[in-house]
Design an enzyme around this catalytic site. Structure first.
Site, PDB file in Angstrom:
ATOM      1  N   PRO A 199      46.116  33.420  40.605  1.00  0.00           N
ATOM      2  CA  PRO A 199      46.208  32.673  41.872  1.00  0.00           C
ATOM      3  C   PRO A 199      45.359  31.401  41.792  1.00  0.00           C
ATOM      4  O   PRO A 199      44.241  31.423  41.268  1.00  0.00           O
ATOM      5  CB  PRO A 199      45.628  33.652  42.902  1.00  0.00           C
ATOM      6  CG  PRO A 199      45.709  34.990  42.261  1.00  0.00           C
ATOM      7  CD  PRO A 199      45.554  34.758  40.791  1.00  0.00           C
TER       8      PRO A 199
ATOM      9  N   ASN B  12      39.390  34.351  40.683  1.00  0.00           N
ATOM     10  CA  ASN B  12      40.648  35.051  40.932  1.00  0.00           C
ATOM     11  C   ASN B  12      41.074  35.927  39.757  1.00  0.00           C
ATOM     12  O   ASN B  12      40.872  35.564  38.597  1.00  0.00           O
ATOM     13  CB  ASN B  12      41.757  34.037  41.241  1.00  0.00           C
ATOM     14  CG  ASN B  12      41.593  33.420  42.612  1.00  0.00           C
ATOM     15  OD1 ASN B  12      41.182  34.088  43.541  1.00  0.00           O
ATOM     16  ND2 ASN B  12      41.927  32.140  42.737  1.00  0.00           N
ATOM     17  N   HIS B  13      41.669  37.068  40.070  1.00  0.00           N
ATOM     18  CA  HIS B  13      42.240  37.983  39.082  1.00  0.00           C
ATOM     19  C   HIS B  13      43.762  37.954  39.203  1.00  0.00           C
ATOM     20  O   HIS B  13      44.318  37.616  40.246  1.00  0.00           O
ATOM     21  CB  HIS B  13      41.760  39.414  39.329  1.00  0.00           C
ATOM     22  CG  HIS B  13      40.309  39.625  39.038  1.00  0.00           C
ATOM     23  ND1 HIS B  13      39.792  40.826  38.625  1.00  0.00           N
ATOM     24  CD2 HIS B  13      39.242  38.778  39.091  1.00  0.00           C
ATOM     25  CE1 HIS B  13      38.483  40.738  38.454  1.00  0.00           C
ATOM     26  NE2 HIS B  13      38.133  39.491  38.735  1.00  0.00           N
ATOM     27  N   ARG B  14      44.428  38.358  38.140  1.00  0.00           N
ATOM     28  CA  ARG B  14      45.881  38.471  38.170  1.00  0.00           C
ATOM     29  C   ARG B  14      46.289  39.526  39.208  1.00  0.00           C
ATOM     30  O   ARG B  14      45.769  40.641  39.227  1.00  0.00           O
ATOM     31  CB  ARG B  14      46.385  38.864  36.783  1.00  0.00           C
ATOM     32  CG  ARG B  14      47.877  39.053  36.666  1.00  0.00           C
ATOM     33  CD  ARG B  14      48.315  39.115  35.209  1.00  0.00           C
ATOM     34  NE  ARG B  14      47.416  39.967  34.433  1.00  0.00           N
ATOM     35  CZ  ARG B  14      47.386  39.976  33.095  1.00  0.00           C
ATOM     36  NH1 ARG B  14      48.184  39.170  32.416  1.00  0.00           N
ATOM     37  NH2 ARG B  14      46.566  40.769  32.460  1.00  0.00           N
TER      38      ARG B  14
ATOM     39  N   THR C 129      44.573  44.830  38.639  1.00  0.00           N
ATOM     40  CA  THR C 129      43.879  43.543  38.701  1.00  0.00           C
ATOM     41  C   THR C 129      42.700  43.489  37.736  1.00  0.00           C
ATOM     42  O   THR C 129      42.023  42.472  37.637  1.00  0.00           O
ATOM     43  CB  THR C 129      43.350  43.283  40.127  1.00  0.00           C
ATOM     44  OG1 THR C 129      42.436  44.328  40.486  1.00  0.00           O
ATOM     45  CG2 THR C 129      44.496  43.242  41.128  1.00  0.00           C
TER      46      THR C 129
END
Length: 210
Positions: A112, A83-85, A91
């Protein structure tokens, strides 16, 4: 009388090297697999862990797979480390590139996190299926080949597609409830062997006569 293959063997059938009991080749402490669950891959079924990606111990998420699951080649479990911000303008993970960009390293709270990925018992997963982080797949479910599973799949349902959607129930609600109470996968290997005809029969009344 024989009571099935040795649950502690890597290859339950010495004539079929493409089938591997996953439990016996797991090295990561955050992967848990039940008895008799197998992965089938002519390119090296023993390398199942290579198909569990972005799985980092510091995140704490687990991959949990039940008993008697059949998993075809090309499976991909994508875990929470991928997951990325998403709450910022971009992102892009500047921080992992270094050279001064690490000043924007996100906190774990910024990323996430979907929790553990859980596959129930007696689940059949077709070829080239991708399962996203935090998905729960119920007992007795079937996932069609080439699916991307982004949401939970209920027990004894057939699902497929990209994104994966419910196609239909395998049985009526009464039989599903009965099977979920029966939990045949928790029987002793002797009892399973003695009742194979009922478990493998298309005559669903037989299972109720055990």
């Amino acid at each position: 009388m024989q009571y099935g293959p040795n649950v502690n063997d890597i290859h339950p059938n010495e004539k079929i090297n493409s089938i591997c009991y996953i439990k016996n080749v797991i090295t990561r402490p955050n992967i848990f697999v039940g008895d008799y669950t197998y992965y089938d891959d002519v390119n090296g079924a023993e390398n199942f862990e290579n198909h569990v990606t972005h799985h980092y111990e510091f995140l704490g998420d687990k991959l949990i797979i039940g008993k008697f699951c059949a998993i075809a080649k090309g499976i991909e479990f994508i875990m929470n480390g991928a997951n990325h911000r998403m709450c910022s303008v971009t992102t892009y993970p500047f921080n992992i590139m270094g050279h001064g960009w690490e000043k924007c390293t996100p906190s774990l709270e910024d990323l996430p996190f979907k929790g553990d990925t859980v596959v129930g018992n007696d689940v059949w997963i077709g070829q080239n299926v991708t399962i996203m982080p935090g998905v729960h797949i119920g007992d007795g479910a079937i996932i069609a080949a080439n699916s991307v599973v982004t949401k939970d799949i209920p027990a004894y349902h057939i699902a497929g597609g990209n994104p994966c959607k419910i196609i239909r129930k395998r049985f009526d609600d009464r039989l599903i409830d009965y099977l979920l109470e029966l939990k045949w996968w928790d029987w002793s290997v002797e009892k399973i062997t003695e009742n194979l005809e009922a478990l493998c029969s298309g005559d669903l009344i037989k299972i109720k006569n055990i």
